[in-house]
Design a protein around this motif. Sequence first.
Motif: not given
Length: 704
Positions: A75-80
């Motif tokens: 995933a990316n930082m948006e998911t986090a």
Amino acid sequence: MVTSSILVLFLLGLTAASVLAVAARILHVKEDPRVVSVEACLPGANCGGCGYPGCSAAATAVVNGDAPPELCVAANMETATRIAAIMGSEVQFKEPKVATNICSGGSRANLLFDYKGVEDCRAEALLYGGEKSCGIGCIGLGTCVKVCGFNAIRLSDAGLPVVDWNACRSCGKCAEACPTGAIRISSVASVLLHLNQTDDCLAPCMQKCPAQINVRRYIQQLKQGDMRGAMLTIKEHNPLPLAVGRVCPAPCENICRRKIVDEGVAIHTLHRYVADWEMQSGTRVNLHCNPPSGHKVAIIGGGPAGLSCAYFLRRVGHEPVIFEKREHIGGMMRGIIPEYRLPAKVVDWEVQTILNLGVETRTGVAFGRDVTLADLEKEGFEAVFIATGAWKVPPLGIDNDDAEGVLDSISFLHGVGHVYTDLRGKTVAVVGGSNTAMDVVRSAARLGAEVVALVPCIQRKMSANKEEILRAVEIGGDLRYMTAPLAIEVENGAVSGVTYCDLAYDNPEKPVGEPKPVSGTKAFVRADMVIAATDRLVDDGPLCDAEGKPMFKKDKKTGGITANPTTLQTDIPNVFVGGEVHTGRSILIQAVADGRRAARAIHFHVTEGAVPEPDNQQVQVIPESILKDMRVNYSIPRVQEPLISMDERRHTFKEEVAGSIAYEKARKEASRCLRCGLTCYDADAGAEYTLDEDVTVINAPGGE
């Protein structure tokens, strides 16, 4: 009978069902609804890269507080950020990582095995020790491709893995599957701060370069026309490519495998070509920097070491501040190294590139006078890097060495162009055989003086670069080898000449140790000015406490501050040191290397509280990488840098003596690179230039 059996089974089933129902009610654990919400945010790849067996287990770990919101590698930082919102927490910056192939391929020793069993790299390595002789080379059966769940790896025509960095999710499966370590997972920080290790695929040039630049890769990128990529590769290890491309003595070239068959690759020239490309384009290549970490680091000294340390710290996310005694950043690159070697506009571009990253500077601030370690600690700096250089030129230690007309090399070079503008009709005597001494010889000759240099050794023992010695002689410098001054002669309080003698080694056939004066060889040379350029030492003054006691131990050999050779950490745990204040007089690329090494140590110090040292660090040249014989098919003459005429050299300080080469010449020189790995190389390097008249076929391709 049958009826009774059925009845018994029915009763047993009913009893079991009742027991299970009761147990379910007693033991039932209500699932936290946040697990479902967190799992819904995850991509469902179930790759296991996070360390948990699937996304459901990962979601449970997050909810239980066993893992952070940013745990998912796919995933990316948006998911986090979405997961953190569910958990009511804040997400921490997670540096992206990608898979990288470190194997370059090329011709190796004969294949050891011809395994026809299961087409799997692990089976090959396990059963037969690998197909090829290189212990870290790619076996080439594509196991990494098979285990990648994101279609991020393919095999090239050469049978080597090619990673699509946009598709890679750093799950680590390829690295786990690779039996030789040819595939590795890396991030910006890990690449910038990585120290060479013996299990890396290191060409000899990469082993010999103090800054550990990936020479092989940037030369191949240049050859392919990927100038941006070549620039980024260089700047992984060297933030001063323009300066290094002009003044580095290129120790990498001395160990180039090309020298086994003809001449070494002009690595220095190609390095400069790439750097010049960026500046001439007028647009700086965009450099990734991690978000500010909140860790403040003080850099004492704005020379090459200080600038390099600040550059690497900023790129990995920290907040360096440079404290510089002078009014301008750049150290000896600005105003000491002559402009015909390193123009001011080049230094301006390099410095501004680093400052543009967000590096703060405070000029006119002297360490020990205006700011102390205690002051820096009060201001919140967690670590200090001392890189104040070696600016002190020792006196000659002979009679009248303080007479009018006797100068040190730094003062003279700093005054060229404004204090010293015309030396026609005068004779200048230079004492020393360093690069600085050659700069003095060349500058004094350009000002019209007759120049004599007293060099205390044979030419090959001089610390000056061969090219600098040649340029000094070309412009008219009279270099008198194996000589030493005895006294400075004075008339009316001013210098009139130097009395000197010859020197000799105990065994001229094996010149080791210090040469000794030869009796009966006293001579005299008339001189209007004598310039001491024997050495440059560390100024101890700022490195003492309020009571005048030294704050650090000194190395008896170099005169520099003693520090751990790997971490550059001093006896004061939060103080690190690098550049000439540590090594004593040295070359610019060593200062760059120290800046990166110190940045690595400081990064670990402020983030983890301890600095790890690699167990398998490559310090010496790896013996197995030194080949005595090779089969190379084509010989191509080494490129020559264009030089301005001797008349032009005598009348200008602004124009560089050596110029840059054209792209087609750079590409042809790049084709001479054998694309070496640890033991492999490309025997067909340069094949595309076979029809050129200056190319010689050494071996018939594919022949024995």
